[in-house]
Design an enzyme around this catalytic site. Structure first.
Site, PDB file in Angstrom:
ATOM      1  N   GLY A  65       0.719  -0.998  -0.128  1.00  0.00           N
ATOM      2  CA  GLY A  65       0.065   0.073   0.085  1.00  0.00           C
ATOM      3  C   GLY A  65       0.963   1.349   0.003  1.00  0.00           C
ATOM      4  O   GLY A  65       1.889   1.131   0.323  1.00  0.00           O
ATOM      5  N   GLY A 114      -0.394  -4.648   0.813  1.00  0.00           N
ATOM      6  CA  GLY A 114      -1.474  -4.068   0.022  1.00  0.00           C
ATOM      7  C   GLY A 114      -1.674  -5.144  -1.409  1.00  0.00           C
ATOM      8  O   GLY A 114      -2.791  -5.231  -1.834  1.00  0.00           O
ATOM      9  N   GLU A 137       4.364  -6.591   7.135  1.00  0.00           N
ATOM     10  CA  GLU A 137       3.819  -5.402   8.177  1.00  0.00           C
ATOM     11  C   GLU A 137       4.522  -5.406   9.359  1.00  0.00           C
ATOM     12  O   GLU A 137       4.541  -4.312   9.914  1.00  0.00           O
ATOM     13  CB  GLU A 137       2.086  -5.626   8.301  1.00  0.00           C
ATOM     14  N   ASP A 145      -2.552  -7.270   7.422  1.00  0.00           N
ATOM     15  CA  ASP A 145      -3.772  -6.654   7.048  1.00  0.00           C
ATOM     16  C   ASP A 145      -4.292  -7.120   5.715  1.00  0.00           C
ATOM     17  O   ASP A 145      -3.646  -7.982   5.257  1.00  0.00           O
ATOM     18  CB  ASP A 145      -3.744  -5.290   7.365  1.00  0.00           C
ATOM     19  N   THR A 437     -31.850 -14.006  26.657  1.00  0.00           N
ATOM     20  CA  THR A 437     -31.269 -14.891  27.592  1.00  0.00           C
ATOM     21  C   THR A 437     -32.437 -15.599  28.290  1.00  0.00           C
ATOM     22  O   THR A 437     -33.173 -14.816  29.408  1.00  0.00           O
ATOM     23  CB  THR A 437     -30.375 -14.387  28.716  1.00  0.00           C
ATOM     24  N   LYS A 587     -30.305 -12.675  37.269  1.00  0.00           N
ATOM     25  CA  LYS A 587     -31.029 -13.346  36.472  1.00  0.00           C
ATOM     26  C   LYS A 587     -30.401 -14.496  35.886  1.00  0.00           C
ATOM     27  O   LYS A 587     -30.945 -15.917  35.899  1.00  0.00           O
ATOM     28  CB  LYS A 587     -31.784 -12.407  35.263  1.00  0.00           C
TER      29      LYS A 587
HETATM   30  P1  NAD Z   1     -34.587  -4.537  27.490  1.00  0.00           P
HETATM   31  O1  NAD Z   1     -35.526  -4.458  28.625  1.00  0.00           O
HETATM   32  O2  NAD Z   1     -33.902  -3.245  27.333  1.00  0.00           O
HETATM   33  O3  NAD Z   1     -35.361  -4.755  26.466  1.00  0.00           O
HETATM   34  C1  NAD Z   1     -36.524  -5.732  26.130  1.00  0.00           C
HETATM   35  C2  NAD Z   1     -37.460  -5.198  25.356  1.00  0.00           C
HETATM   36  O4  NAD Z   1     -38.526  -6.067  25.224  1.00  0.00           O
HETATM   37  C3  NAD Z   1     -38.227  -3.931  25.856  1.00  0.00           C
HETATM   38  O5  NAD Z   1     -38.065  -2.942  25.115  1.00  0.00           O
HETATM   39  C4  NAD Z   1     -39.812  -4.346  26.166  1.00  0.00           C
HETATM   40  O6  NAD Z   1     -40.671  -3.151  25.928  1.00  0.00           O
HETATM   41  C5  NAD Z   1     -39.997  -5.318  25.073  1.00  0.00           C
HETATM   42  N1  NAD Z   1     -40.988  -6.325  25.310  1.00  0.00           N
HETATM   43  C6  NAD Z   1     -41.336  -6.716  26.446  1.00  0.00           C
HETATM   44  N2  NAD Z   1     -42.445  -7.764  26.320  1.00  0.00           N
HETATM   45  C7  NAD Z   1     -42.857  -7.612  25.009  1.00  0.00           C
HETATM   46  C8  NAD Z   1     -43.629  -8.209  24.212  1.00  0.00           C
HETATM   47  N3  NAD Z   1     -44.564  -8.921  24.840  1.00  0.00           N
HETATM   48  N4  NAD Z   1     -43.598  -7.867  22.813  1.00  0.00           N
HETATM   49  C9  NAD Z   1     -42.737  -6.906  22.394  1.00  0.00           C
HETATM   50  N5  NAD Z   1     -41.748  -6.470  23.148  1.00  0.00           N
HETATM   51  C10 NAD Z   1     -41.721  -6.848  24.360  1.00  0.00           C
HETATM   52  O7  NAD Z   1     -33.553  -5.536  27.726  1.00  0.00           O
HETATM   53  P2  NAD Z   1     -32.172  -5.594  26.988  1.00  0.00           P
HETATM   54  O8  NAD Z   1     -31.105  -5.436  28.021  1.00  0.00           O
HETATM   55  O9  NAD Z   1     -32.542  -5.267  25.732  1.00  0.00           O
HETATM   56  O10 NAD Z   1     -32.218  -7.404  27.252  1.00  0.00           O
HETATM   57  C11 NAD Z   1     -33.027  -8.326  26.338  1.00  0.00           C
HETATM   58  C12 NAD Z   1     -32.521  -9.508  26.522  1.00  0.00           C
HETATM   59  O11 NAD Z   1     -31.003  -9.607  26.221  1.00  0.00           O
HETATM   60  C13 NAD Z   1     -32.632 -10.333  27.910  1.00  0.00           C
HETATM   61  O12 NAD Z   1     -32.872 -11.473  27.753  1.00  0.00           O
HETATM   62  C14 NAD Z   1     -31.324 -10.007  28.386  1.00  0.00           C
HETATM   63  O13 NAD Z   1     -31.159 -11.052  29.523  1.00  0.00           O
HETATM   64  C15 NAD Z   1     -30.449 -10.520  27.432  1.00  0.00           C
HETATM   65  N6  NAD Z   1     -29.114  -9.827  27.344  1.00  0.00           N
HETATM   66  C16 NAD Z   1     -28.737  -8.627  27.647  1.00  0.00           C
HETATM   67  C17 NAD Z   1     -27.532  -7.847  27.760  1.00  0.00           C
HETATM   68  C18 NAD Z   1     -27.399  -6.479  28.351  1.00  0.00           C
HETATM   69  O14 NAD Z   1     -25.923  -6.072  28.532  1.00  0.00           O
HETATM   70  N7  NAD Z   1     -28.385  -5.819  28.485  1.00  0.00           N
HETATM   71  C19 NAD Z   1     -26.469  -8.741  27.564  1.00  0.00           C
HETATM   72  C20 NAD Z   1     -26.785 -10.027  26.965  1.00  0.00           C
HETATM   73  C21 NAD Z   1     -27.891 -10.457  26.879  1.00  0.00           C
END
Ligand code: NAD
Length: 640
Positions: A65, A114, A137, A145, A437, A587
């Site tokens: 490059g 490159g 590199e 890269d 989750t 949780k």
């Molecule tokens: P969040 O609460 O911000 O988002 C969940 C969304 O689902 C909300 O906007 C809520 O209004 C919506 N919701 C609830 N019931 C509903 C329904 N019946 N129909 C449609 N929408 C509905 O949570 P999050 O942080 O986005 O996490 C989501 C999932 O990801 C969870 O299971 C969490 O454990 C997992 N997770 C979160 C993280 C993190 O750092 N936040 C990391 C890995 C995994």
């Protein structure tokens, strides 16, 4: 247009000639963009059956490059020029690797850096008597890269480590052996071969002109290379040179002493990470870019160019020492870059995706899918708008007629309720991917229900948090059939950097809760150790420096250090605002303990961790704080 590159169509071929013979056809930014534009135009042009790419003059296909402008801008503190160049160049490299028509590259003389990026990812790579191919590199403070680490990670045994660290030049036989080239055609036959390609548009002509390649010297040394370059870290490789003295060890050490320790350490790490799954060029480019993006500021790239190209004194003053390279420096260079994800040309197969649950995680994930060109329809019970995502009024509306429906919901009960609603309206053969989750039982129950209705289920929980969802660098742990995994994989690749197929339905959730049980336990162990260290009068920085490079190291300390002001930036530096909230960790720990009960597994540390987080969240001030806020908790407590 610049005369540095000639782009024409002749007969049935598109022809690209790198035309800077005096500069060994060094690839400038302008040339990169011109190649991409031509390839885009020819992709669907029925008159172009194949593409030829070649270099003018006798000495080189392309020796690298053009980094002089990067040096000029970089020394003026303007890093964006280089970063933009790399991002656009890498998009071109990936495009060439997946180009729908044959690309025939003629690699005479030098093909380096490159040059490898535009010469060695096409479908038919031809070498000759003068070919010399290398990834040099590490000598200028960069990792190999332009997708070079993809080729290196795919080379036999530990050859990739050897070639990447030593920048050894491969001759034609070596290049074919290492997977950088395909066919040897004597150079005096090249014009005839090109004429045949242009006339017929048929690559079978290459067979006709091919001759046996000279024997590979590297193949003969493969066992020796594996022995010396098999170490996990740079230090292991150096120890091997001492433990097994030989001429090869001496010669290799001499080269390693010249190259940048940080770049070499990162090269090893990238190759090892790529080999943990199936290497792909996109994954390789993502990892390479993390380094190159930071190379001006946090690496020694400018010093490397100064010594090699500007002052030509060939004595770069590297910041890190070969014998004492801090591993934490390597991991910092390879951390995801918040807010930046490389864009690649998508195959023209936009999917119709329904996305249900557009919260902290789901909102970013849906946006990333839309910005990659997919047609995304989203639904959330809360009124949210996501850039590029059309709003549906109900979950059913977001699921009907979709190729893939993704859910990102708070828990298993909500997932089951949503699944009851949407599965009956989903098309047969569509994929239902739950990324929340949830408990393993809910994941398996929903999967059975989906299968009974002809829908392909995957449970695909993620790790990487909100930052990873935003940057598109999540890791997906996936349970379900291989067919469903393959169909959803391109979407995981947009939303994340890695997707592991863990087995049948429920196994993704199983992997997730096992991982998070480890995380909960190591975070507590890390926090209590810091609190103990405080009370013993040990400085936190010293504690970090020791543990992050010793056997107590873990992601909890190295990447997410709970002590403010120490290690890479983490929620502890932001007053423990989550990141990953303590109640979400609770949780996940509860899910792991429920699963342990139903599987009759003994998990005493997981149980203790769950109880510690329960107390923290329910009885103390842990609710709404990051899960690493266990550190101030322990600091404020006394031994009971
Ligand atoms: P969040 O609460 O911000 O988002 C969940 C969304 O689902 C909300 O906007 C809520 O209004 C919506 N919701 C609830 N019931 C509903 C329904 N019946 N129909 C449609 N929408 C509905 O949570 P999050 O942080 O986005 O996490 C989501 C999932 O990801 C969870 O299971 C969490 O454990 C997992 N997770 C979160 C993280 C993190 O750092 N936040 C990391 C890995 C995994």
């Amino acid at each position: 247009m610049t005369q540095d590159i000639l782009i024409t169509t002749q007969g049935q071929a598109g022809r690209i000639t790198l035309n800077r013979p005096d500069a060994l056809n060094a690839l400038s930014y302008e040339m990169c963009l011109a190649i991409e534009e031509a390839l885009l135009a020819w992709r669907r042009d029925p008159d172009v059956a194949l593409v030829i790419i070649e270099g003018a003059g006798d000495r080189a296909f392309c020796a690298g490059g053009d980094i002089s402008e990067m040096y000029r801008t970089g020394t003026a503190g303007e890093y964006e020029y280089g970063r933009q160049f790399w991002r656009d160049e890498y998009r071109l490299n990936a495009f060439m690797a997946s180009y729908p028509k044959p690309i025939v590259s003629f690699l005479h003389g030098f093909t380096m850096g490159g040059g490898v990026g535009v010469g060695c990812h096409g479908s038919h790579r031809i070498v000759c008597e003068t070919s010399q191919i290398a990834m040099p590199e590490c000598g200028i403070g960069l990792v190999p890269d332009v997708g070079g680490t993809y080729l290196l990670a795919s080379a036999p045994g530990r050859l990739g480590e050897y070639l990447g660290l030593t920048a050894t030049r491969m001759k034609s036989g070596d290049a074919i052996y290492a997977g950088f080239a395909d066919r040897f055609v004597p150079q005096d036959e090249w014009e005839l071969l090109k004429a045949a390609l242009i006339t017929t548009g048929d690559v079978t002509a290459i067979e006709e002109y091919s001759a046996p390649a000279p024997e590979s010297e590297l193949a003969k040394r493969q066992d020796q290379i594996n022995r010396y370059f098999g170490g996990e870290r740079l230090g292991d490789i150096l120890n091997g040179f001492v433990a097994m003295p030989s001429d090869f060890a001496d010669a290799s050490l001499k080269v390693l002493k010249r190259n940048d320790p940080l770049a070499m350490g990162a090269t090893l790490e990238i190759l090892h990470r790529l080999r943990m799954g199936t290497p792909t060029i996109e994954k390789a480019l993502e990892l390479e870019y993390r380094f190159t993006h930071r190379a001006h500021e946090d690496g020694d790239f400018l010093e490397g160019i100064r010594a090699a190209i500007i002052d030509k004194d060939r004595s770069p003053q590297w910041t890190r020492k070969l014998e004492a390279l801090p591993l934490v420096d390597v991991s910092k260079m390879l951390r995801p870059i918040p807010g930046i994800k490389l864009q690649f040309h998508q195959e023209e197969t936009a999917m119709k995706i329904g996305f249900i649950g557009l919260g902290n995680m789901g909102g970013h994930m849906a946006r990333n899918l839309a910005s990659a060109g997919h047609q995304v329809t989203g639904f959330d019970t809360a009124d949210v708008s996501i850039e590029g995502v059309s709003k549906a009024g109900t979950a059913v509306e977001a699921a009907k007629g979709m190729d893939v429906v993704i859910t990102m919901l708070p828990n298993g009960a909500i997932l089951r309720a949503v699944a009851d609603e949407i599965l009956p309206v989903m098309s047969a053969g569509a994929v239902f991917a739950d990324c929340s989750t949830v408990d393993v039982d809910s994941a398996r129950a929903v999967a059975e229900q989906a299968q009974a209705l002809g829908v392909m289920p995957v449970d695909a929980p993620v790790s990487g948090g909100v930052g990873g969802a935003d940057a598109g660098t999540l890791t997906f742990m996936v349970g379900g059939s291989a067919e469903a995994f393959d169909k959803t994989k391109p979407l995981f690749d947009i939303m994340g950097q890695k997707a592991v197929h863990c087995g049948p339905s429920g196994n993704g959730q199983a992997a997730k809760i096992c991982n998070n049980m480890i995380l909960g336990v190591t975070m507590i162990a890390t926090c209590e150790a810091f609190a103990l260290a405080d009370k013993l009068g040990l400085d936190r920085q010293a504690m970090f420096d020791v543990v992050s490079t010793s056997s107590g190291a873990s992601w909890s300390i190295n990447a997410y250090c709970p002590a403010p002001g120490v290690g890479p930036t983490s929620p502890s530096d932001n007053d423990y605002k989550p990141g990953f909230a303590a109640e979400l960790m609770l949780k996940d720990l509860r899910l792991s303990q429920d699963a342990a009960s139903s599987a009759d597994a003994d998990t005493p540390m997981g149980q203790l961790a769950a109880e510690q987080y329960r107390q923290f969240v329910e009885d103390e001030d842990g609710q709404g704080r990051d899960f690493s806020a266990m550190l101030p908790r322990f600091v404020s407590r006394r031994r009971s």
